[in-house]
Design an enzyme around this catalytic site. Sequence first.
Site: not given
Ligand code: GLN
Length: 483
Positions: A72, A147, A171
């Site tokens: 990532k 994400s 994420s």
């Molecule tokens: N979807 C969540 C957010 O927008 C989690 C994101 C993540 O785990 N980095 O913060």
Amino acid sequence: MDLAALTVTELREQLRSRAASPVEALDALERRIVSVDPHIRGYLHRDLEQARALAAAADVTLPLGGVPIAIKDVLNVRGQPCTCASKILRGYIAPYDATAIARLRAAGAIPFGRTNMDEFAMGSSTENSSVHPTANPWDITRIPGGSSGGSAAVVASGEAYAALGSDTGGSIRQPAALCGCAGLKPTYGRVSRFGLVAFASSLDQIGPFGKTVRDCALLLNAISGHDPQDSTSIAEPVPDFTASLDRDLAGVRLGMPREYFIEGIDPQVDSAVRQAVRHYESLGAEIVEVSLPHTDYAVAVYYILATAEASANLARFDGIRYGHRAENPSNLLDHYGRTREEGFGPEVKRRIILGTYVLSSGYYDAYYLRAQKVRTLIRRDFTRAFEKVEAIICPTSPEPAFKAGERTGDPLKMYLADIFTIATNLAGNPGISIPCGFAAIEGVQLPIGLQLIGKPFEEARLLNIAHAYEQSTDWHLRRPTLP
Ligand code: GLN
């Protein structure tokens, strides 16, 4: 044989027996990427020349010797771009390896490509990437989750043997669920965050994506353990996470949280997860109801704490030390203001503003401090539930992948995608998502994820419980048909 279709475990066999070479493994992957990634767009960058040199010299006797891994775009890999899919870091080249990367390399793996993500890991659909969106391999008109959507999509589409992602509020697990692969968020403190671009430091954790649970265990073996460069990494012993995968499940107690089986969850998700619960019973597990009474507050608490921490962490992007820099500023404040105005996307700005607000004097007690207290209650819910059970079983996401563009105008609706994953980060426990069925929606088959949450630092048991289900079902063997 198409090497790119193999799991890490299978590829290792091929490499060790010299039936295939690391260069061939990389070439097979590259062919797959060239044919498929124009549709998926899971990668932001690949460094094949360097990867080929590493492959040619790889020691295949190491645990991950010669295995290419996708990373990532939030983890520093020396010599490669690290942009967090943000304009503000365009052109930034990592000067060092994150600890997780250094450990992958020590295990023989080759970090060769950067996967797409929501900008600074803020989002649930990978649509917040400033570069381009990523498609779900099962239906390219849908989102892959986020994400870490790029990492999940490239593993599910056979464009990577395995990948690393980061999980702050779901994420890793949510995109794994939506793309139909396995994704593990380790216990907070299990994996060093040194070299991970910080979003919300009290929640962030690095973890693996794999085609199987065993592959996740192999990667976890490599990246785990205390690191003096991350004071939140914990000096717990690191077992061999593959050693106990085949333990019998007789008598294991699994908890169904009352608050996670609620109205509003997609009926096909609900029924697949309940089916999985029955399957566990047939494997000898005992199912008990547990309660996590503060579940309703988790999303609100998360969006206060995560934005507060993000507003502090992202202050370092000031156009002086990293990446984008506004042209011809009239003074220092103008320089900061325009650099950040030009460099950050709308969701990142929204979070910085929200986070600054909840930390500001006069509101700090009402929001930040209050949220910290509720976090303690949420953590206590988990501690109590785990007095009765060894793992919690529930959906990963309340619904399968939604259509691209469907939620981009409605941040609150997007935030609810994390309703079942966020509390795990607030409590610090490990969680994994594995495939447990498919939903038929508008004539397409969309993967459904089963979430298993474990006790802190008991990933070995969690992986064992997940592996038993996976190996007695065939959901993980299904592959999307790509153009
Ligand atoms: N979807 C969540 C957010 O927008 C989690 C994101 C993540 O785990 N980095 O913060």
